[in-house]
Design a protein around this motif. Sequence first.
Motif, short mmCIF file in Angstrom:
data_model
loop_
_atom_site.label_atom_id
_atom_site.label_comp_id
_atom_site.label_asym_id
_atom_site.label_seq_id
_atom_site.Cartn_x
_atom_site.Cartn_y
_atom_site.Cartn_z
N THR A 46 0.83 -1.37 -0.07
CA THR A 46 -0.10 0.12 -0.08
C THR A 46 0.80 1.30 0.28
O THR A 46 1.67 1.35 0.80
CB THR A 46 -1.06 -0.06 1.15
N GLY A 47 0.67 2.04 -0.95
CA GLY A 47 1.38 3.31 -0.99
C GLY A 47 2.93 3.10 -1.86
O GLY A 47 3.55 4.08 -1.93
N TRP A 124 -4.77 3.87 -6.91
CA TRP A 124 -3.27 4.12 -6.57
C TRP A 124 -3.22 4.14 -5.06
O TRP A 124 -2.07 4.43 -4.45
CB TRP A 124 -2.71 5.72 -7.22
N THR A 125 -4.09 4.33 -4.27
CA THR A 125 -4.20 4.31 -2.96
C THR A 125 -4.05 2.84 -2.19
O THR A 125 -4.05 2.88 -0.70
CB THR A 125 -5.30 5.02 -2.14
N ARG A 126 -4.15 1.91 -2.88
CA ARG A 126 -4.13 0.58 -2.26
C ARG A 126 -3.41 -0.55 -3.28
O ARG A 126 -2.91 -0.10 -4.52
CB ARG A 126 -5.74 0.08 -2.14
N ARG A 161 -0.09 2.48 -6.81
CA ARG A 161 0.58 3.53 -6.91
C ARG A 161 1.69 3.19 -8.24
O ARG A 161 1.69 4.10 -9.17
CB ARG A 161 1.38 4.01 -5.68
#
Length: 244
Positions: A46-47, A124-126, A161
């Motif tokens: 994540t990220g 893009w956040t996960r 991301r």
Amino acid sequence: MVHGVSCGGWCFEAFGSVFEARGFECLAPDLVGHGADKSNGIENLTGVGIAVYRTQMRDLVAQLPRKTILVAHSMGADIAQQLAAEGLADKLVLVSPAPRSGILPSSSPLMQLGQDLMSLGPFWTRALDPNFEIACEISLNNLSPERQRILFESFGPDPGRALFELFFWMSDQTGATIVDTQAISCPVLTLSGSDDRVVPLGTAKATADSYPGSPFWVLEDHAHMALMEDGAYKLASRIADWLG
């Protein structure tokens, strides 16, 4: 050896066995959250973006006692080119290189995949799990149904991301996939399969054309996962001959 999306160092098994038989010392690390670490992939990814992978590989390569040959597949080719631009490669082999910043994806399946990603909202956040049907259609298309299932079982999740940085580099303010091609002075070999639906020949050749005079091999009857398709050992031997 630097792997691509959803994979791990395991995808270089055939290449590694051939190269080691030729006397090369081979390292095929798993990028963060991939390969042996994929069980914790969702949490670890994540990220995570390309810069995290680049730092991981830079730290590994920089501590080696001599200059390194970088053999990279798909997304890994972007990372390998960035390291080569920093002077960290003696030779560079790019297998089905993902389009870096400035090169537009040109295959219909890849453009459709980009559209599908947009339909997921702020992906893009996960982290995202791979999809078997999509994988069979665009990356495992040159394998038997049995081999498709076996390889897919080894696939793992990818950070949204990093996918955003690859697919939508024109909107990425960090410039995560920018490569200073003018700074790369080592020999470069680019190769891609004639049946590749992820990185079609025109897109792969756009990468090769950035390095005037460097060879570009068209792999007849190979697709995106040439590393693991029938003929992978023969292909690795041909690459080893080029390496010298």
